[in-house]
Design a protein around this motif. Structure first.
Motif, short mmCIF file in Angstrom:
data_model
loop_
_atom_site.label_atom_id
_atom_site.label_comp_id
_atom_site.label_asym_id
_atom_site.label_seq_id
_atom_site.Cartn_x
_atom_site.Cartn_y
_atom_site.Cartn_z
N LEU A 99 0.82 -1.21 0.00
CA LEU A 99 0.00 0.00 0.00
C LEU A 99 0.86 1.26 0.00
CD1 LEU A 99 -2.85 -1.03 2.47
CD2 LEU A 99 -3.04 -0.70 0.00
N LEU A 100 1.95 1.21 0.72
CA LEU A 100 2.88 2.35 0.76
C LEU A 100 3.48 2.59 -0.63
CD1 LEU A 100 3.98 4.31 2.87
CD2 LEU A 100 5.84 2.70 3.28
N ILE A 127 -2.55 10.02 -0.29
CA ILE A 127 -2.41 10.19 1.16
C ILE A 127 -3.05 9.03 1.90
CG2 ILE A 127 -3.16 11.61 3.12
CD1 ILE A 127 -2.76 14.07 1.25
N ASP A 128 -4.24 8.61 1.46
CA ASP A 128 -4.92 7.49 2.11
C ASP A 128 -4.10 6.21 1.98
OD1 ASP A 128 -7.31 6.28 3.41
OD2 ASP A 128 -7.39 5.19 1.51
N LEU A 129 -3.58 5.92 0.80
CA LEU A 129 -2.78 4.71 0.62
C LEU A 129 -1.53 4.72 1.50
CD1 LEU A 129 -3.05 4.26 -3.25
CD2 LEU A 129 -3.99 2.73 -1.51
N ILE A 130 -0.87 5.87 1.59
CA ILE A 130 0.33 5.96 2.41
C ILE A 130 0.00 5.77 3.89
CG2 ILE A 130 2.08 7.61 3.23
CD1 ILE A 130 2.27 8.57 0.27
N THR A 142 -0.03 2.23 8.59
CA THR A 142 -0.85 1.62 9.64
C THR A 142 -0.68 0.11 9.66
OG1 THR A 142 -2.45 3.41 9.48
CG2 THR A 142 -3.21 1.36 10.50
N PHE A 143 -0.74 -0.52 8.48
CA PHE A 143 -0.57 -1.97 8.43
C PHE A 143 0.84 -2.39 8.83
CE2 PHE A 143 -4.49 -2.21 5.88
CZ PHE A 143 -5.07 -3.31 6.48
N ILE A 144 1.84 -1.62 8.43
CA ILE A 144 3.21 -1.93 8.83
C ILE A 144 3.35 -1.86 10.35
CG2 ILE A 144 5.60 -1.11 8.77
CD1 ILE A 144 5.03 -0.28 5.81
N ALA A 145 2.84 -0.78 10.94
CA ALA A 145 2.93 -0.61 12.39
C ALA A 145 2.16 -1.71 13.12
CB ALA A 145 2.40 0.76 12.80
N PHE A 146 0.99 -2.06 12.61
CA PHE A 146 0.18 -3.11 13.22
C PHE A 146 0.91 -4.46 13.14
CE2 PHE A 146 -3.31 -6.26 13.01
CZ PHE A 146 -3.85 -6.05 14.27
N GLY A 147 1.44 -4.77 11.98
CA GLY A 147 2.16 -6.04 11.82
C GLY A 147 3.38 -6.13 12.72
N LEU A 148 4.13 -5.04 12.82
CA LEU A 148 5.32 -5.03 13.68
C LEU A 148 4.93 -5.11 15.16
CD1 LEU A 148 7.59 -2.48 11.83
CD2 LEU A 148 7.76 -4.98 11.84
N ALA A 149 3.79 -4.50 15.52
CA ALA A 149 3.31 -4.60 16.90
C ALA A 149 2.89 -6.03 17.21
CB ALA A 149 2.15 -3.64 17.12
#
Length: 187
Positions: free
Chosen positions: A32-33, A169-172, A177-184
């Motif tokens: 997505l990024l 902007i929405d895609l970024i 968000t998905f990266i942060a969620f996955g890493l969390a």
């Protein structure tokens, strides 16, 4: 039927399963990024892509409403559903036929919606001055209304890139968000 005592186990199982898939969340976030950066690189193409998505949804909705019209028993109901479906389908077709005109219309509607939403938030915030946090509502209303006014003042020229900018902007943000969620989940 799930018993209340089983609910924590179900939640725990869902979290455990999500943790085992943390890499997929990160991969989706990266994808997505990348799409968001590509959209930022060419806002006009991203705008046209946005218009095509909206056009597709309107065309499908129009076809469904037309089909639904034939299931309505009385004549007036049939007529209104058919008319609604035809208008949706025509609007969807026009989005494909002339995406630049459709982007101008959608950008104008976006500007009007932002101004109206901002003014409504401003009114709600001022009306509730006795409540804690009312200033944030007023501030959000001002920012939203100003965003709508800026878009309206640049219209129709900015309709070539505004929708693409919103998409980028929405895609970024979704990607991060998905990266942060996955890493969390990994931790």
């Amino acid at each position: 039927m799930t018993l209340p005592s089983e609910a924590p186990n179900t939640l725990g199982n869902a979290i455990g399963e999500a943790r085992s898939k943390w890499g997929w969340f990160v991969a989706l976030g990266v994808l997505l990024l990348i799409f968001g950066v590509i959209a930022f690189g060419n806002l006009v193409i991203a705008t046209v892509a946005s218009v095509y998505v909206v056009g597709t949804l309107m065309l499908v909705a129009g076809i469904v409403e037309i089909a639904h019209a034939f299931g309505v028993k009385d004549w007036s109901g049939f007529f209104w559903w058919l008319l609604s479906g035809l208008l949706y389908a025509i609007a969807g077709f026009l989005a494909f036929y002339n995406p630049l005109l459709a982007s101008a219309v959608l950008t104008f509607l976006l500007a009007v919606s932002l101004v109206a939403s901002g003014l409504l938030r401003l009114w709600v915030g001022l009306k509730n001055r006795q409540a804690s946090g009312w200033g944030w509502i007023v501030a959000a209303g001002i920012v939203t209304a100003l965003a709508g006014l800026i878009i309206a003042l640049g219209w129709p020229i900015n309709s070539l890139w505004v929708l693409g900018l919103f998409l980028a902007i929405d895609l970024i943000f979704q990607g991060w968000t998905f990266i942060a969620f996955g890493l969390a989940l990994r931790r």
